[in-house]
Design an enzyme around this catalytic site. Structure first.
Site, short mmCIF file in Angstrom:
data_model
loop_
_atom_site.label_atom_id
_atom_site.label_comp_id
_atom_site.label_asym_id
_atom_site.label_seq_id
_atom_site.Cartn_x
_atom_site.Cartn_y
_atom_site.Cartn_z
N ARG A 146 0.86 -1.19 0.00
CA ARG A 146 0.00 0.00 0.00
C ARG A 146 0.90 1.23 0.00
NH1 ARG A 146 -3.82 2.45 4.80
NH2 ARG A 146 -1.93 3.66 5.17
N TYR A 158 -2.41 12.14 7.02
CA TYR A 158 -2.69 11.01 7.92
C TYR A 158 -2.04 9.72 7.41
CZ TYR A 158 -5.06 7.39 10.48
OH TYR A 158 -5.30 6.29 11.25
N ASP A 214 -5.13 4.08 -0.09
CA ASP A 214 -6.24 4.34 0.84
C ASP A 214 -6.58 5.83 0.82
OD1 ASP A 214 -7.99 4.47 2.98
OD2 ASP A 214 -6.70 3.37 4.37
N HIS A 216 -9.03 7.12 2.79
CA HIS A 216 -9.56 7.46 4.12
C HIS A 216 -10.86 8.26 4.08
CE1 HIS A 216 -6.39 5.69 6.47
NE2 HIS A 216 -5.49 6.26 5.72
N GLU A 240 -9.05 2.23 -1.71
CA GLU A 240 -9.75 1.95 -0.45
C GLU A 240 -10.47 3.17 0.10
OE1 GLU A 240 -7.08 0.22 2.38
OE2 GLU A 240 -8.22 0.96 4.09
N GLU A 266 -13.72 -0.88 6.64
CA GLU A 266 -13.00 -1.06 7.90
C GLU A 266 -13.77 -0.43 9.05
OE1 GLU A 266 -9.22 0.86 6.75
OE2 GLU A 266 -9.68 2.40 8.23
N ARG A 287 -13.55 -4.95 3.85
CA ARG A 287 -12.45 -4.56 4.74
C ARG A 287 -12.73 -4.85 6.22
NH1 ARG A 287 -7.85 -3.63 4.82
NH2 ARG A 287 -7.71 -1.51 5.60
N GLU A 343 -4.28 -7.33 5.34
CA GLU A 343 -3.42 -6.22 5.76
C GLU A 343 -2.66 -6.64 7.01
OE1 GLU A 343 -5.54 -2.77 7.17
OE2 GLU A 343 -3.83 -1.45 6.86
N TRP A 406 -13.33 11.81 7.23
CA TRP A 406 -12.15 11.06 7.56
C TRP A 406 -12.04 9.92 6.62
CZ3 TRP A 406 -8.48 8.52 9.53
CH2 TRP A 406 -8.09 8.65 10.86
C1 GCO Z 1 -5.90 1.13 7.37
C2 GCO Z 1 -6.55 2.18 8.15
C3 GCO Z 1 -5.96 2.59 9.45
C4 GCO Z 1 -7.04 3.26 10.29
C5 GCO Z 1 -6.86 3.03 11.75
C6 GCO Z 1 -7.99 3.65 12.54
O1 GCO Z 1 -6.26 1.03 6.22
O2 GCO Z 1 -5.10 0.41 7.93
O3 GCO Z 1 -7.19 3.16 7.43
O4 GCO Z 1 -4.85 3.38 9.27
O5 GCO Z 1 -7.12 4.61 10.02
O6 GCO Z 1 -6.78 1.66 11.97
O7 GCO Z 1 -8.02 3.17 13.84
MG MG Z 2 -7.88 2.15 5.64
#
Ligand code: GCO
Ligand code: MG
Length: 406
Positions: A146, A158, A214, A216, A240, A266, A287, A343, A406
């Protein structure tokens, strides 16, 4: 085999983890992970409601216990409820495996593959740093990576750190007890940059591996469609969390505009978060990890339906899901037909002082482990030496101060 005791262990060996421990009258101990990053105490409280319901129950009745805690409750779903039910469910699978002397994946039908492909995070302050980091990971044997880099013009990004190694040490979080960091976000800078990052990685390192990115949850559906289209030439494994995940209908719009595969979930915790996405074939990867998806029992069922639609797994595996949750992810990943990737972000070193045995990655793949149960050992005395350490994930504002997704 009856459950006679339950205890919630909240400890912070570098990261905060919520671990449920259940004990049977035969003396078998099972562990389950219920960690919800930044809301750990809420899960602990929910589990205190569940423990009295579990005492005296037959520990081998995993499905019935799941139904009792889910269907039998008036308030269903949500991250805290489902993480708590998950912790119970994992502990019960762990107990059954240990009692029968077999690893949990054997109880789930045995392994469907020879290895579990994993992906690490490759990050950097510059594209050059990301390329170097990615080259090093490929050299180590990873078949998927990634890539994320600091977006030029933004003070922070981030998931990207001054030193790439920080991610492995789990240094995602602000200092203990601090209020959430406030990061500044600018979509146009991000959208201009990501296609260049991905192109450089492919130009320098080729196409002999799977490539992931990703977002986010920060784009609108039409922006996500545009980005997906720009990334098409680079044959992504997935894009993602392109948009705020709870808006399932948004994926219809994204899907109309791009063939880049999409991963999401996720932050999901139930089949009902996926119903539209899977049945309308709007996504390619699930996820949700075992820890947040109601346990092995629920996520296995979800993945069974997903298989009918050609949707594969890519369970969340950050360092804020405990090694118990990671082990549960791996057992499910071994057993299901529609595995995609796992992951594996890695853990700070202190984690292994508390979790003294858990699944490890060698040459980029998870090593098959036939230890009975989930195969995780915990030093409970060591856990006491790492007390809970309240921390928050950052929040995100646009350049004019508006709070952003986010
Ligand atoms: C990922 C995630 C993490 C999350 C985190 C939040 O793809 O691994 O986006 O970075 O942001 O686990 O608690
Ligand atoms: Mg993620």
């Amino acid at each position: 085999m009856r459950i006679v005791a339950g205890e919630v262990i909240v400890s912070s060996p570098g990261r905060n983890f919520v671990t449920l421990k259940l004990v049977t009258d035969d003396g078998v101990v099972g562990y389950g992970d219920g960690t919800v990053n930044g809301r750990e105490r809420a899960v602990e409280g929910y589990l205190q409601h569940l423990i009295p319901l579990l005492i005296g129950r037959d520990a081998t009745r995993i499905e019935d216990t799941w139904q009792y805690l889910y269907r039998g409750a008036y308030w269903r779903r949500g991250p805290i409820t489902m993480a708590s039910i998950s912790a119970v469910d994992q502990a019960l699978w762990d107990i059954s495996g240990k009692a029968l002397g077999v690893p949990v994946h054997r109880l789930l039908g045995g392994t469907s593959r020879d290895y579990l492909m994993t992906y690490p995070h490759c990050t950097g302050m510059t594209v050059d740093e990301v390329v170097d980091e990615a080259a090093a990971k490929l050299e180590e044997g990873y078949k998927a990576i990634r890539v994320q880099a600091a977006v030029p013009g933004l003070a922070t990004t981030y998931g990207v750190h001054a030193h790439a190694d920080d991610e492995e040490t789990g240094a995602y979080e602000p200092a203990s007890g601090a209020l959430p960091d406030e990061e500044i976000w600018d979509t146009k800078l991000y959208l201009d940059f990501v296609p260049k990052l991905v192109k450089r990685v492919r130009d320098e390192l080729g196409y002999g591996f799977e490539l992931l990115h990703d977002s986010h949850h920060r784009l609108t559906p039409i922006e996500a469609g545009w980005l997906g289209k720009q990334l098409e030439p680079y044959r992504m494994f997935w894009l993602e969390d392109a948009t705020p995940a709870e808006d399932q209908a948004a994926f219809r719009l994204i899907r109309q505009h791009t063939t880049t595969p999409l991963a999401v979930g996720e932050v999901f915790n139930s089949w009902f978060d996926y119903q539209t996405l899977i049945t309308e074939r709007l996504i390619d990867f699930v996820r949700t990890p075992v820890t947040h998806g109601g346990g092995i029992t629920h996520l296995r069922q979800l993945m069974g339906v997903a298989d009918f639609y050609g949707v594969r797994s890519g369970f969340h595996g950050p360092s804020d899901i405990s090694p118990v949750g990671m082990a549960a992810n791996c057992h499910l990943s071994w057993s299901i037909h529609n595995f995609g990737v796992q992951e594996y972000m890695g853990y700070p070193e202190q984690v292994s002082k508390v979790f003294t045995r858990f699944p490890v990655v060698e040459n980029g793949v998870v090593v098959l482990d036939d230890t009975p149960g989930l195969g995780v050992e915990i030093d409970e005395d060591a856990a006491k030496r790492f007390p809970f350490d309240p921390k928050y994930l950052p929040v995100n504002r646009k350049t004019d101060g508006t709070l952003h997704d986010w």
